[in-house]
Design a protein around this motif. Structure first.
Motif, PDB file in Angstrom:
ATOM      1  N   ARG A 195       0.836  -1.209   0.000  1.00 53.60           N
ATOM      2  CA  ARG A 195       0.000   0.000   0.000  1.00 53.60           C
ATOM      3  C   ARG A 195       0.863   1.247   0.000  1.00 53.60           C
ATOM      4  NH1 ARG A 195      -3.338  -2.999   3.673  1.00 53.60           N
ATOM      5  NH2 ARG A 195      -2.162  -2.066   5.372  1.00 53.60           N
ATOM      6  N   ALA A 196       2.007   1.182   0.699  1.00 56.33           N
ATOM      7  CA  ALA A 196       2.911   2.334   0.703  1.00 56.33           C
ATOM      8  C   ALA A 196       3.443   2.575  -0.709  1.00 56.33           C
ATOM      9  CB  ALA A 196       4.053   2.116   1.687  1.00 56.33           C
ATOM     10  N   SER A 198       1.855   1.810  -3.498  1.00 52.52           N
ATOM     11  CA  SER A 198       0.727   2.384  -4.247  1.00 52.52           C
ATOM     12  C   SER A 198       0.552   3.856  -3.906  1.00 52.52           C
ATOM     13  CB  SER A 198      -0.573   1.659  -3.917  1.00 52.52           C
ATOM     14  OG  SER A 198      -0.458   0.303  -4.194  1.00 52.52           O
ATOM     15  N   ALA A 199       0.803   4.199  -2.649  1.00 52.09           N
ATOM     16  CA  ALA A 199       0.674   5.591  -2.230  1.00 52.09           C
ATOM     17  C   ALA A 199       1.727   6.440  -2.927  1.00 52.09           C
ATOM     18  CB  ALA A 199       0.819   5.704  -0.717  1.00 52.09           C
ATOM     19  N   GLY A 202       0.539   6.958  -6.321  1.00 51.96           N
ATOM     20  CA  GLY A 202      -0.622   7.843  -6.431  1.00 51.96           C
ATOM     21  C   GLY A 202      -0.289   9.302  -6.244  1.00 51.96           C
ATOM     22  N   SER A 203       0.414   9.633  -5.180  1.00 55.59           N
ATOM     23  CA  SER A 203       0.793  11.020  -4.923  1.00 55.59           C
ATOM     24  C   SER A 203       1.920  11.031  -3.899  1.00 55.59           C
ATOM     25  CB  SER A 203      -0.394  11.816  -4.379  1.00 55.59           C
ATOM     26  OG  SER A 203       0.076  13.009  -3.758  1.00 55.59           O
TER      27      SER A 203
ATOM     28  N   PHE B  90      -5.176   8.684  -3.474  1.00 54.24           N
ATOM     29  CA  PHE B  90      -4.516   7.635  -4.247  1.00 54.24           C
ATOM     30  C   PHE B  90      -5.607   7.052  -5.131  1.00 54.24           C
ATOM     31  CE2 PHE B  90      -2.462   7.610   0.045  1.00 54.24           C
ATOM     32  CZ  PHE B  90      -1.422   8.448  -0.323  1.00 54.24           C
ATOM     33  N   VAL B 101      -3.852   3.230   3.887  1.00 58.34           N
ATOM     34  CA  VAL B 101      -2.559   3.913   3.723  1.00 58.34           C
ATOM     35  C   VAL B 101      -2.398   4.962   4.822  1.00 58.34           C
ATOM     36  CG1 VAL B 101      -1.164   5.413   2.255  1.00 58.34           C
ATOM     37  CG2 VAL B 101      -2.438   3.532   1.240  1.00 58.34           C
ATOM     38  N   HIS B 104      -0.676   3.991   7.918  1.00 61.67           N
ATOM     39  CA  HIS B 104       0.722   3.573   7.777  1.00 61.67           C
ATOM     40  C   HIS B 104       1.524   3.733   9.068  1.00 61.67           C
ATOM     41  CE1 HIS B 104       4.357   2.717   5.429  1.00 61.67           C
ATOM     42  NE2 HIS B 104       4.954   3.636   6.160  1.00 61.67           N
TER      43      HIS B 104
END
Lengths: 321, 267
Positions: A195-196, A198-199, A202-203, B90, B101, B104
């Protein structure tokens, strides 16, 4: 109106079955090659090796949305590491492979630390340079690589007295490796680490604001990608028994990019599907003789028009894989 | 001790002084708003606090700890999380994964946990899932959990960004124009959510043009103009301050009419 989060709920079940189709396709192709053997087995073996490489490339380019035109450099380090250590120094394949991968990851760390400060086109150019430099080294460092002549007499992969020599044995081994790689990618996808990534894709600004160390995650993705590339390079030399600079040249960059985009960038099944399709397409057009390349090119264009997010994305609900 | 303290914070861009010797404190309780005309240096001020830009001079203390010039992800790790004037979601991730996210900083699982999935990582993942769903519920987004974030209407994207920032478990949350582009109804819902975040013990510092939101939500207001702090106080005090009215109307004549202040602020 309520959407059940449970994956066993009826409205989600069709997605899961459809999601298995790419894997089914891969199993059928590998199964066919296993039965027929010979040339088909060779083509599919190469496709599976490419699938390992592209799975790694996808971690960096798909999951983290960075660009690298230089992953062939790490395949070369893995491949030549295995070749030199086994053929010249008489190591057995497994430690040679491990050493090659470690060397590639180390090289990726040294190169990636400064290079990953670049973005977009600049990162693309920087990584392209890494690939070209590595190519020149494999050509010029003749005392170790034997230049254009290449290194032959590389033993097949094996552990201890057990060696994988037959076509079918190699197919089985490569299938297991590819399955393990895809499994790793799938697990990464659905984890805090994934997920990190993907983050970051993403931005970068938003990821940073949520406490994600963007440069660290980019570097990790780059190292992982280099590790997969080195594994693929090492597998290649053990399967073929020979290596030369051309194996890891610019052609590899172009072919693997095609595989990544045709299969579906950012998906888990995409790299395998792409590697198989791009390897098999030219073969299926062999009957076209002189027009083989033309038919192949046309097929690629059609694929990218009708499946712009790649073939695997056709079988995955949006935003998932 | 105040949650956040700015001491003579200054930022120059070449010859331009975007933020000029600004000092103020954000107490632990409640909602503090920074207002000021367009170009007053509010967003630059936020960028300095959140670590996106280093200040040219001055000190920024978060809970007594000097965070001046720390990289942005370390500022977030310290417990200070921001949102953006233009929503930055995202987009390829689902609504639920966006909030995950955000969690995190609550987790520790790395690459090996991802690959091997030991019991600790599974527990962490279950906790993250539960927390993310709870926050979606809080933001009224539960029905969209599995939708891609890019498919949400704009107002809900704003809510999602807020839920995601809250997921990080900040002790101070910076909201950069959270009501921008929202209609009256959405803005009122936002105001309630901001109040609840503050009541749960997270300090809120927001930049806002929507005066209704500021007047209804903020406990304290800091007014900046041309990079300088020109006033500070409760919403009512600030509204009556001649310097504030002058800044918004652009004339030296103080106007006693608060409605005029609001009109100008929208413009």
């Amino acid at each position: 109106m309520t959407i059940s989060p449970s994956i066993t709920s009826p409205e989600r079940r069709p997605f899961r079955l459809v999601g298995l189709l790419p894997w089914l396709f891969a199993a059928v192709v590998v199964g066919y090659a296993m039965v027929v053997g010979g040339y088909a087995a060779t083509v599919v073996s190469f496709a599976l090796i490419y699938a390992v490489f592209v799975t790694g490339l996808n971690l960096f380019m798909g999951f983290a949305a960075q660009v690298s035109f230089g992953q062939n450099a790490f395949a070369a380090i893995g491949g030549y590491g295995s070749a030199v250590l086994t053929a010249t120094y008489g190591w057995s394949p497994l430690p040679a492979m491990v050493f090659g991968i470690a060397a590639a990851v180390l090289a990726a760390a040294i190169v990636g630390f400064p290079a990953l400060r670049l973005k977009g086109h600049y990162l693309a150019m920087g990584t392209l340079a890494i690939g070209l430099i590595t190519y020149e080294i494999t050509v010029e460092w003749q005392s170790v690589t034997q230049g254009y002549l290449g290194i032959s007499g590389i033993p097949p992969f094996g552990i201890g007295s057990w060696e994988v020599t037959s076509d079918r044995g190699q197919l089985v081994m490569l299938s297991l490796v590819v399955a393990a790689c895809a499994f790793a990618a799938a697990r990464i996808r659905r984890s805090r680490f994934g997920r990190a990534l993907s983050a970051v894709a993403g931005s970068e600004e938003a990821a940073t604001a949520l406490g994600i160390d963007v440069s660290r995650y980019k570097l990790m993705a780059f190292l992982l990608s280099a590790g997969f590339a080195a594994l693929a390079g090492s597998l290649f030399v053990h399967v073929v028994g020979y290596v030369s600079p051309e194996v890891f040249g610019l052609h590899m960059v172009i072919v693997t990019f095609t595989m990544l985009y045709v299969g579906g960038i950012g998906t888990v099944a995409g790299p395998l599907v792409g590697a198989l399709i791009v390897s098999l397409l030219p073969e299926t057009f062999r009957a076209f003789k002189d027009y083989q390349d033309l038919a192949y090119g046309a097929a690629l264009i059609l694929l990218l028009i009708y499946a712009p997010r790649g073939l695997a994305s056709l079988f995955a609900p949006r935003g998932r894989s | 001790m105040s949650r956040l303290k700015l001491e003579g914070v200054t930022r120059r861009f070449g010859g331009l002084v975007a933020v000029d010797d600004v000092s103020f404190e954000v107490p632990a309780e409640g909602v503090t708003a920074v207002i000021g005309p367009n170009g007053a240096g509010k967003t630059t001020l936020f960028n300095l606090i959140s670590g996106a830009l280093p200040p040219s001079a001055g000190r920024i203390l978060f809970e007594g700890q000097d965070i001046t010039g720390l990289p942005a992800h370390k500022v977030a790790t310290a417990g200070l999380v921001r949102t953006f004037q233009l929503v930055k979601l995202f987009e390829d991730l689902s609504v639920l994964d966006n909030v995950k996210v955000g969690c995190h900083l609550q987790g520790r699982a790395g690459l090996f946990a991802a690959l091997l999935r030991p019991a600790s990582a599974r527990r962490e993942e279950a906790a993250v899932d539960a927390r993310a769903r709870e926050l979606l519920d809080f933001a009224g987004l539960s029905a969209f959990a599995d939708e891609p974030a890019s498919g949400l209407p704009y107002g809900r994207q704003r809510m999602l960004e807020l839920a995601r920032a809250t997921a990080a478990g900040p002790r101070l949350i910076l909201l950069d124009e959270p009501a921008a582009g929202l209609n009256t109804e959405e803005s009122a819902a936002l105001s309630r959510i901001i109040r609840r975040i503050a009541d749960d013990g997270t300090s809120v510092l927001l930049i806002e043009h929507d005066m209704t939101l500021v007047m209804n939500t903020a406990d304290r207001v800091v007014v900046v103009d041309f990079g300088r702090k020109i006033a500070q106080g409760t919403p009512a005090e600030v509204r009556a301050d001649p310097a504030v009215i002058a800044a918004y109307l652009g004339t030296g004549k103080p106007s006693p009419d608060p409605a005029a202040t609001q009109e100008a602020a929208h413009g």
